[in-house]
Motif scaffolding. Structure first.
Motif, PDB file in Angstrom:
ATOM      1  N   GLY A 190       0.855  -1.182   0.000  1.00 45.48           N
ATOM      2  CA  GLY A 190       0.000   0.000   0.000  1.00 45.48           C
ATOM      3  C   GLY A 190       0.883   1.222   0.000  1.00 45.48           C
ATOM      4  O   GLY A 190       1.985   1.195   0.567  1.00 45.48           O
ATOM      5  N   ALA A 191       0.454   2.291  -0.628  1.00 43.58           N
ATOM      6  CA  ALA A 191       1.309   3.476  -0.711  1.00 43.58           C
ATOM      7  C   ALA A 191       1.663   4.010   0.671  1.00 43.58           C
ATOM      8  O   ALA A 191       2.790   4.433   0.917  1.00 43.58           O
ATOM      9  N   LEU A 192       0.702   3.976   1.600  1.00 38.70           N
ATOM     10  CA  LEU A 192       0.963   4.464   2.955  1.00 38.70           C
ATOM     11  C   LEU A 192       1.646   3.390   3.793  1.00 38.70           C
ATOM     12  O   LEU A 192       2.700   3.625   4.382  1.00 38.70           O
ATOM     13  N   VAL A 193       1.034   2.206   3.863  1.00 40.78           N
ATOM     14  CA  VAL A 193       1.584   1.130   4.687  1.00 40.78           C
ATOM     15  C   VAL A 193       1.166  -0.220   4.115  1.00 40.78           C
ATOM     16  O   VAL A 193       0.012  -0.404   3.712  1.00 40.78           O
ATOM     17  N   GLY A 194       2.090  -1.157   4.099  1.00 40.42           N
ATOM     18  CA  GLY A 194       1.803  -2.463   3.538  1.00 40.42           C
ATOM     19  C   GLY A 194       0.964  -3.335   4.438  1.00 40.42           C
ATOM     20  O   GLY A 194       0.010  -3.980   3.998  1.00 40.42           O
ATOM     21  N   ASN A 195       1.279  -3.364   5.741  1.00 39.43           N
ATOM     22  CA  ASN A 195       0.614  -4.298   6.650  1.00 39.43           C
ATOM     23  C   ASN A 195       0.400  -3.644   8.006  1.00 39.43           C
ATOM     24  O   ASN A 195       1.320  -3.057   8.575  1.00 39.43           O
ATOM     25  N   LEU A 196      -0.836  -3.755   8.515  1.00 39.05           N
ATOM     26  CA  LEU A 196      -1.170  -3.200   9.815  1.00 39.05           C
ATOM     27  C   LEU A 196      -1.721  -4.288  10.728  1.00 39.05           C
ATOM     28  O   LEU A 196      -2.718  -4.936  10.402  1.00 39.05           O
ATOM     29  N   THR A 197      -1.073  -4.485  11.865  1.00 39.51           N
ATOM     30  CA  THR A 197      -1.598  -5.350  12.901  1.00 39.51           C
ATOM     31  C   THR A 197      -2.062  -4.464  14.054  1.00 39.51           C
ATOM     32  O   THR A 197      -1.759  -3.263  14.089  1.00 39.51           O
ATOM     33  N   ALA A 198      -2.793  -5.053  14.997  1.00 41.10           N
ATOM     34  CA  ALA A 198      -3.307  -4.213  16.083  1.00 41.10           C
ATOM     35  C   ALA A 198      -3.650  -5.038  17.307  1.00 41.10           C
ATOM     36  O   ALA A 198      -4.150  -6.160  17.202  1.00 41.10           O
ATOM     37  N   SER A 199      -3.388  -4.462  18.469  1.00 43.31           N
ATOM     38  CA  SER A 199      -3.923  -4.977  19.717  1.00 43.31           C
ATOM     39  C   SER A 199      -4.998  -4.028  20.227  1.00 43.31           C
ATOM     40  O   SER A 199      -5.885  -4.426  20.981  1.00 43.31           O
ATOM     41  N   ILE A 200      -4.935  -2.763  19.795  1.00 43.08           N
ATOM     42  CA  ILE A 200      -5.962  -1.767  20.129  1.00 43.08           C
ATOM     43  C   ILE A 200      -6.651  -1.346  18.834  1.00 43.08           C
ATOM     44  O   ILE A 200      -7.760  -1.795  18.551  1.00 43.08           O
ATOM     45  N   ALA A 201      -6.002  -0.518  18.015  1.00 44.65           N
ATOM     46  CA  ALA A 201      -6.579  -0.113  16.728  1.00 44.65           C
ATOM     47  C   ALA A 201      -5.582   0.733  15.960  1.00 44.65           C
ATOM     48  O   ALA A 201      -4.692   1.363  16.540  1.00 44.65           O
ATOM     49  N   ASN A 202      -5.759   0.753  14.644  1.00 40.00           N
ATOM     50  CA  ASN A 202      -5.033   1.663  13.760  1.00 40.00           C
ATOM     51  C   ASN A 202      -6.004   2.709  13.244  1.00 40.00           C
ATOM     52  O   ASN A 202      -7.164   2.399  12.945  1.00 40.00           O
ATOM     53  N   THR A 203      -5.526   3.942  13.105  1.00 43.61           N
ATOM     54  CA  THR A 203      -6.361   5.021  12.602  1.00 43.61           C
ATOM     55  C   THR A 203      -5.663   5.713  11.444  1.00 43.61           C
ATOM     56  O   THR A 203      -4.520   6.184  11.580  1.00 43.61           O
ATOM     57  N   ILE A 204      -6.351   5.781  10.306  1.00 44.87           N
ATOM     58  CA  ILE A 204      -5.852   6.498   9.132  1.00 44.87           C
ATOM     59  C   ILE A 204      -6.895   7.546   8.778  1.00 44.87           C
ATOM     60  O   ILE A 204      -8.035   7.210   8.438  1.00 44.87           O
ATOM     61  N   HIS A 205      -6.544   8.821   8.848  1.00 45.57           N
ATOM     62  CA  HIS A 205      -7.527   9.888   8.627  1.00 45.57           C
ATOM     63  C   HIS A 205      -6.968  10.967   7.702  1.00 45.57           C
ATOM     64  O   HIS A 205      -5.828  11.427   7.890  1.00 45.57           O
ATOM     65  N   ASN A 206      -7.743  11.333   6.712  1.00 44.67           N
ATOM     66  CA  ASN A 206      -7.385  12.405   5.788  1.00 44.67           C
ATOM     67  C   ASN A 206      -6.005  12.173   5.170  1.00 44.67           C
ATOM     68  O   ASN A 206      -5.110  13.008   5.248  1.00 44.67           O
ATOM     69  N   VAL A 207      -5.859  11.004   4.571  1.00 45.05           N
ATOM     70  CA  VAL A 207      -4.632  10.650   3.868  1.00 45.05           C
ATOM     71  C   VAL A 207      -4.973  10.410   2.406  1.00 45.05           C
ATOM     72  O   VAL A 207      -6.025   9.831   2.095  1.00 45.05           O
ATOM     73  N   SER A 208      -4.114  10.829   1.492  1.00 42.97           N
ATOM     74  CA  SER A 208      -4.382  10.622   0.066  1.00 42.97           C
ATOM     75  C   SER A 208      -3.147  10.085  -0.638  1.00 42.97           C
ATOM     76  O   SER A 208      -2.018  10.277  -0.184  1.00 42.97           O
ATOM     77  N   PHE A 209      -3.412   9.415  -1.751  1.00 44.14           N
ATOM     78  CA  PHE A 209      -2.331   8.939  -2.614  1.00 44.14           C
ATOM     79  C   PHE A 209      -2.741   9.099  -4.060  1.00 44.14           C
ATOM     80  O   PHE A 209      -3.849   8.718  -4.458  1.00 44.14           O
TER      81      PHE A 209
END
Length: 290
Positions: free
Chosen positions: A216-235
């Motif tokens: 992914g342009a921003l990040v390839g892989n996201l794991t979580a024990s709580i949460a990931n937040t992606i807001h107002n990001v563009s590619f």
């Protein structure tokens, strides 16, 4: 030999500042306290608090956030708890401290100036302070600091994920370039692997080609024990999976995301991929949302 300070060295004859180093090799021939300037910033290594980082050297007399640390050596000169990123080199150094509690240029963690010294006393992430352009000389060729060969090396990998915040302040990273055939099991993007991260108000343009199963342009892989937040990001750009048998997860922003909440994002991507592919994300699981 009587006049030659270095009778056994045919490259030197004079030592103006009497520091034991000939003027030809001495970066400061008129200063007896300095001989070397490793980062070529005009400040000798003895005085330079950051001798291998041309972006930071000595106190400059300006303290914008009134925390007692001059801006020139303050890693958070607006006192908001985010480490300031002004240059591509500083962006690259994020990989040296993936939790964002200190700046590390490869010579150890430095936390000078984190926070305001009162309500905020530690740093908790990074923030972009201006636009960055990987095409540093604007010639549309891959001949710059981070876009030759395989190009940009993603921040964070399977053994050490990025685990912090990154505030883009609505600035843009232009001409991200990745052409990677070596990262197969690691995520590929500006960030490779992340865990419980928050990335906001960041815009990216560029081109990514790789064999990874997580892209992914921003990040390839996201794991979580709580949460990931992606807001107002563009590619805006293109992503190509160079492995014709690729059977992974490919997205304009995120390849694969666990407990990942994405909001107010925009993608205009030419995505050449197989299996799980999507404009925003390849696949999101475990109470994720878009």
């Amino acid at each position: 030999d009587n006049a030659d300070r270095f009778p056994n060295d045919d490259t030197e004859t004079i030592d103006t500042d009497n520091d034991g180093m000939g003027d030809n090799a001495d970066a400061f021939p008129n200063d007896g306290t300095e001989t070397t300037d490793t980062d070529a910033d005009g400040v000798g290594d003895n005085l330079d608090l950051y001798p291998t980082d041309e972006g930071r050297s000595i106190a400059d007399g300006v303290d914008a956030d009134n925390d007692g640390i001059d801006d020139n050596i303050d890693i958070d000169d607006n006192a908001n708890g985010y480490i300031d990123i002004y240059t591509l080199d500083e962006l690259n150094n994020v990989r040296n401290n993936l939790t964002g509690n200190a700046y590390n240029n490869g010579n150890g963690d430095i936390a000078l100036g984190c926070g305001d010294g009162s309500l905020i006393t530690v740093c908790s992430g990074y923030e972009l302070m201006n636009d960055l352009n990987f095409d540093e000389n604007n010639d549309d060729l891959e001949n710059d600091s981070y876009n030759t060969g395989e190009g940009w090396a993603p921040i964070g990998d399977a053994s050490a994920s990025f685990e912090s915040e990154f505030e883009g302040n609505n600035f843009t990273i232009y001409n991200l370039y990745i052409n990677n055939s070596s990262l197969i099991d690691n995520g590929v993007g500006l960030f490779g692997e992340g865990n419980d991260i928050t990335i906001s108000n960041l815009h990216i343009t560029g081109s990514i080609t790789a064999q990874s199963d997580l892209m992914g342009a921003l990040v390839g892989n996201l794991t979580a024990s709580i949460a990931n937040t992606i807001h107002n990001v563009s590619f805006i750009g293109d992503i190509t999976v160079s492995d014709e048998n690729g059977s992974g997860y490919y997205g304009g922003l995120v390849g694969f995301g666990e407990i990942t909440n994405i909001s107010d994002c925009y993608v205009n991507v030419d995505l050449d991929a197989q299996k799980y592919a999507g404009g925003i994300a390849g696949q999101l699981i475990s109470d994720s949302s878009v």
